[in-house]
Design a protein around this motif. Structure first.
Motif, PDB file in Angstrom:
ATOM      1  N   UNK A   1      17.611  19.316  -5.873  1.00 17.36           N
ATOM      2  CA  UNK A   1      17.912  17.957  -6.289  1.00 17.36           C
ATOM      3  C   UNK A   1      16.638  17.123  -6.304  1.00 17.36           C
ATOM      4  N   UNK A   2      15.758  17.346  -5.378  1.00 17.70           N
ATOM      5  CA  UNK A   2      14.534  16.561  -5.323  1.00 17.70           C
ATOM      6  C   UNK A   2      13.479  17.308  -4.559  1.00 17.70           C
ATOM      7  N   UNK A   3      12.388  16.630  -4.291  1.00 17.51           N
ATOM      8  CA  UNK A   3      11.323  17.281  -3.552  1.00 17.51           C
ATOM      9  C   UNK A   3      11.735  17.454  -2.097  1.00 17.51           C
ATOM     10  N   UNK A   4      11.346  18.564  -1.532  1.00 21.21           N
ATOM     11  CA  UNK A   4      11.674  18.837  -0.135  1.00 21.21           C
ATOM     12  C   UNK A   4      10.696  18.076   0.755  1.00 21.21           C
ATOM     13  N   UNK A   5      11.246  17.350   1.690  1.00 20.60           N
ATOM     14  CA  UNK A   5      10.444  16.601   2.646  1.00 20.60           C
ATOM     15  C   UNK A   5      10.530  17.368   3.952  1.00 20.60           C
ATOM     16  N   UNK A   6       9.441  17.971   4.347  1.00 21.67           N
ATOM     17  CA  UNK A   6       9.506  18.809   5.526  1.00 21.67           C
ATOM     18  C   UNK A   6       8.301  18.657   6.416  1.00 21.67           C
ATOM     19  N   UNK A   7       8.309  19.435   7.462  1.00 21.30           N
ATOM     20  CA  UNK A   7       7.241  19.444   8.436  1.00 21.30           C
ATOM     21  C   UNK A   7       6.423  20.712   8.271  1.00 21.30           C
ATOM     22  N   UNK A   8       5.140  20.621   8.542  1.00 24.02           N
ATOM     23  CA  UNK A   8       4.326  21.831   8.584  1.00 24.02           C
ATOM     24  C   UNK A   8       4.658  22.570   9.884  1.00 24.02           C
ATOM     25  N   UNK A   9       4.262  23.818   9.950  1.00 28.19           N
ATOM     26  CA  UNK A   9       4.524  24.596  11.160  1.00 28.19           C
ATOM     27  C   UNK A   9       3.797  24.013  12.369  1.00 28.19           C
ATOM     28  N   UNK A  10       2.613  23.454  12.151  1.00 23.41           N
ATOM     29  CA  UNK A  10       1.868  22.839  13.252  1.00 23.41           C
ATOM     30  C   UNK A  10       2.598  21.594  13.767  1.00 23.41           C
ATOM     31  N   UNK A  11       3.139  20.781  12.862  1.00 29.49           N
ATOM     32  CA  UNK A  11       3.895  19.588  13.272  1.00 29.49           C
ATOM     33  C   UNK A  11       5.162  19.989  14.013  1.00 29.49           C
ATOM     34  N   UNK A  12       5.837  21.017  13.498  1.00 25.20           N
ATOM     35  CA  UNK A  12       7.073  21.467  14.132  1.00 25.20           C
ATOM     36  C   UNK A  12       6.801  22.046  15.517  1.00 25.20           C
ATOM     37  N   UNK A  13       5.639  22.674  15.712  1.00 24.91           N
ATOM     38  CA  UNK A  13       5.290  23.225  17.028  1.00 24.91           C
ATOM     39  C   UNK A  13       5.197  22.118  18.073  1.00 24.91           C
ATOM     40  N   UNK A  14       4.860  20.908  17.648  1.00 25.46           N
ATOM     41  CA  UNK A  14       4.776  19.772  18.574  1.00 25.46           C
ATOM     42  C   UNK A  14       6.137  19.105  18.742  1.00 25.46           C
ATOM     43  N   UNK A  15       6.842  18.877  17.636  1.00 26.36           N
ATOM     44  CA  UNK A  15       8.099  18.123  17.673  1.00 26.36           C
ATOM     45  C   UNK A  15       9.281  18.982  18.131  1.00 26.36           C
ATOM     46  N   UNK A  31      23.324  25.241  14.317  1.00 23.39           N
ATOM     47  CA  UNK A  31      22.319  25.413  13.272  1.00 23.39           C
ATOM     48  C   UNK A  31      20.948  25.027  13.814  1.00 23.39           C
ATOM     49  N   UNK A  32      19.927  25.369  13.058  1.00 22.01           N
ATOM     50  CA  UNK A  32      18.546  25.133  13.448  1.00 22.01           C
ATOM     51  C   UNK A  32      18.233  23.637  13.477  1.00 22.01           C
ATOM     52  N   UNK A  33      17.589  23.182  14.557  1.00 21.92           N
ATOM     53  CA  UNK A  33      17.195  21.776  14.672  1.00 21.92           C
ATOM     54  C   UNK A  33      16.209  21.370  13.584  1.00 21.92           C
ATOM     55  N   UNK A  34      15.343  22.277  13.162  1.00 21.34           N
ATOM     56  CA  UNK A  34      14.328  21.929  12.164  1.00 21.34           C
ATOM     57  C   UNK A  34      14.978  21.523  10.851  1.00 21.34           C
ATOM     58  N   UNK A  35      15.963  22.273  10.408  1.00 17.39           N
ATOM     59  CA  UNK A  35      16.654  21.962   9.158  1.00 17.39           C
ATOM     60  C   UNK A  35      17.315  20.587   9.243  1.00 17.39           C
ATOM     61  N   UNK A  36      17.958  20.316  10.353  1.00 22.87           N
ATOM     62  CA  UNK A  36      18.641  19.035  10.530  1.00 22.87           C
ATOM     63  C   UNK A  36      17.640  17.893  10.637  1.00 22.87           C
ATOM     64  N   UNK A  37      16.558  18.093  11.389  1.00 25.00           N
ATOM     65  CA  UNK A  37      15.549  17.050  11.538  1.00 25.00           C
ATOM     66  C   UNK A  37      14.897  16.719  10.202  1.00 25.00           C
ATOM     67  N   UNK A  38      14.628  17.737   9.397  1.00 23.04           N
ATOM     68  CA  UNK A  38      14.056  17.497   8.069  1.00 23.04           C
ATOM     69  C   UNK A  38      15.054  16.765   7.179  1.00 23.04           C
ATOM     70  N   UNK A  56      20.247  21.871   0.817  1.00 19.78           N
ATOM     71  CA  UNK A  56      19.259  22.686   1.533  1.00 19.78           C
ATOM     72  C   UNK A  56      19.062  22.235   2.976  1.00 19.78           C
ATOM     73  N   UNK A  57      19.509  21.029   3.310  1.00 16.32           N
ATOM     74  CA  UNK A  57      19.392  20.524   4.678  1.00 16.32           C
ATOM     75  C   UNK A  57      20.664  20.753   5.486  1.00 16.32           C
ATOM     76  N   UNK A  58      21.676  21.299   4.891  1.00 13.74           N
ATOM     77  CA  UNK A  58      22.950  21.521   5.563  1.00 13.74           C
ATOM     78  C   UNK A  58      23.994  20.530   5.080  1.00 13.74           C
TER      79      UNK A  58
END
Length: 125
Positions: A1-15, A31-38, A56-58
């Motif tokens: 539907x649009x551009x995916x707004x996500x976190x890099x792996x380095x950002x996710x390692x911190x958050x 479900x995975x917290x990363x998908x929901x947080x994004x 794609x985010x659930x």
């Protein structure tokens, strides 16, 4: 539907470790917290309604319920405080720039001492 707004792996390692672990409800696994947080980040960035959250985010309702649960438990405030401590930021320097703070639309057009806003029809009379 649009551009995916996500976190890099380095950002996710911190958050990622700052988010609470989720347990499945009943027989369903969580479900995975990363998908929901994004998904929450997508809503915050686009300003869209929850029902328009891309698949794609659930499921939008699941993402919304987890968001509300995290808000009511104060998870976001705790996460921001922890991130601020990690970078040793001085919290007393926080401020709001007044150029981006807008008055509510009901506050516009009311003159001092008047009870109702002026209208064009009032001026013609």
């Amino acid at each position: 539907m649009g551009e995916r707004i996500g976190l890099s792996d380095a950002e996710w390692a911190i958050i990622g470790p700052l988010l609470p672990p989720e347990h499945g409800r009943g027989c369903r696994p969580a479900q995975d917290n990363r998908q929901y947080f994004e998904g929450m980040m997508w809503i915050a960035r686009t300003g869209s309604q929850w029902r328009h959250l891309p698949d794609e985010y659930g499921k939008w309702n699941s993402v919304f319920r987890r968001y509300r649960r995290w808000v009511t438990t104060g998870m976001f405030e705790a996460m921001l405080e922890t991130l601020a401590e990690m970078v040793e930021r001085d919290a007393s320097a926080d401020m709001i720039d007044s150029t981006v703070v807008r008055a509510h639309h009901c506050a516009v057009g009311i003159k001092k001492g008047l009870r109702k806003p002026r209208r064009l029809a009032d001026r013609a009379a």
